[in-house]
Design a protein around this motif. Structure first.
Motif, short mmCIF file in Angstrom:
data_model
loop_
_atom_site.label_atom_id
_atom_site.label_comp_id
_atom_site.label_asym_id
_atom_site.label_seq_id
_atom_site.Cartn_x
_atom_site.Cartn_y
_atom_site.Cartn_z
N PRO A 125 -2.03 16.84 32.34
CA PRO A 125 -1.96 16.20 31.03
C PRO A 125 -2.26 14.70 31.08
O PRO A 125 -2.74 14.12 30.12
N VAL A 126 -1.95 14.07 32.22
CA VAL A 126 -2.18 12.62 32.41
C VAL A 126 -2.61 12.40 33.85
O VAL A 126 -2.36 13.24 34.72
N THR A 139 -5.66 0.85 28.77
CA THR A 139 -6.64 1.56 27.95
C THR A 139 -6.14 1.70 26.52
O THR A 139 -6.88 1.47 25.55
N GLN A 140 -4.87 2.08 26.37
CA GLN A 140 -4.28 2.24 25.04
C GLN A 140 -4.29 0.92 24.27
O GLN A 140 -4.61 0.89 23.07
N LEU A 141 -3.97 -0.17 24.95
CA LEU A 141 -3.96 -1.47 24.28
C LEU A 141 -5.37 -1.91 23.89
O LEU A 141 -5.57 -2.53 22.83
N LEU A 142 -6.36 -1.63 24.73
CA LEU A 142 -7.75 -1.93 24.35
C LEU A 142 -8.15 -1.17 23.10
O LEU A 142 -8.81 -1.71 22.20
N VAL A 143 -7.75 0.09 23.03
CA VAL A 143 -8.07 0.92 21.87
C VAL A 143 -7.38 0.38 20.62
O VAL A 143 -7.99 0.24 19.55
N GLY A 183 -4.52 8.64 27.93
CA GLY A 183 -4.23 9.21 29.24
C GLY A 183 -5.29 10.20 29.69
O GLY A 183 -5.73 10.18 30.85
N GLN A 184 -5.71 11.07 28.78
CA GLN A 184 -6.76 12.03 29.11
C GLN A 184 -8.09 11.34 29.33
O GLN A 184 -8.86 11.72 30.22
N ALA A 185 -8.38 10.31 28.54
CA ALA A 185 -9.63 9.56 28.73
C ALA A 185 -9.66 8.91 30.10
O ALA A 185 -10.68 8.95 30.80
#
Length: 258
Positions: A125-126, A139-143, A183-185
């Motif tokens: 899953p991650v 990555t999440q913060l960039l998005v 996470g998947q990305a």
């Protein structure tokens, strides 16, 4: 089916833009072997996105999903331009089947490479290990910020961002194209880079070995016999892996320039 979608997304994002840049600026590009072109294109494409993130941030721009779509659209426009300018021609195949054997061997090796790298993460899953936690958060913060950021809120109280962001920019653009969670990305881009780090060795191998068989041998050894880069999936040190896609290509292009 999903594997084919992620692979197509990877080619559009991490091969096509570099291919077009090299098509425009690299001498004798059309005479290079297709596997050499793929390796060079991956290295150049992977280097594009962190530069885009940085330069746009310095200009005060946060482009969001345009970071993914602009290089892709420009790459596709370049393809259409060259197809219209010079329609593709079928090259004459040599009389000896032996001339096609390196191509066949490379196709088989790359197919197995993709299968092995994707198969081992099919149930995850991650991404794994401690490094991956930080990479997923960045990555999440960039998005969420549509580009580079200064504050880690709401995930941390840190108020500065001085970490290298090459891998994370790749994971972010993959998210914007595929809509996979961060996470998947990060997980899938990590394995895509694992594939490209092997293919990136082909240009140097062919140049040094003066044979397409040398390129196939490099893929076989690096892709299936060596511990690295395979073990990066356990380690999560994807930032270093992204550099290993660029480094052999930078060496080849520097060699060619000199």
């Amino acid at each position: 089916g999903r594997w084919l979608i992620w692979l197509a997304a990877a080619i559009l994002l991490f091969v096509l833009p570099g291919w077009m840049i090299l098509k425009l600026g690299f001498p004798d590009w059309d005479n290079l072997w297709w596997a050499v072109k793929a390796g060079l294109s991956a290295g150049v494409s992977v280097a594009i996105y962190p530069i885009l993130f940085l330069w746009s941030d310095l200009a005060g721009l946060h482009l969001g999903l345009l970071y993914a779509w602009l290089p892709l659209i420009l790459g596709l426009a370049g393809v259409l331009f060259f197809l219209r300018r010079q329609p593709p021609r079928m090259e004459k195949v040599g009389h000896e089947f032996a001339g096609l054997l390196p191509d066949l061997a490379m196709i088989i090796l790359l197919s197995l490479l993709v299968m092995t790298r994707f198969w081992i993460i099919r149930g995850l899953p991650v991404p794994l290990w401690g490094d991956s936690y930080q990479h997923t958060m960045i990555t999440q913060l960039l998005v969420e910020n549509g580009g580079l950021f200064d504050t880690w809120l709401p995930y941390s109280q840190s108020q500065s961002f001085t970490y290298h962001f090459g891998f994370h920019s790749l994971a972010a653009v993959f998210h914007w194209l595929t809509l996979l969670p961060a996470g998947q990305a990060a997980l899938w881009v990590g394995q895509i880079l694992n594939i490209f780090a092997v293919i990136a060795l082909v240009p140097l191998a062919v140049s040094i070995g003066h044979s397409r068989w040398a390129g196939a041998a490099a893929v076989f050894v690096a892709g299936f016999l060596l511990t690295l880069p395979q073990i990066y999936v356990n380690w999560g040190r994807y930032t270093q892996l992204a550099g290993q896609v660029i480094l052999p290509v930078a060496a080849y292009l520097g060699w060619a320039l000199l």
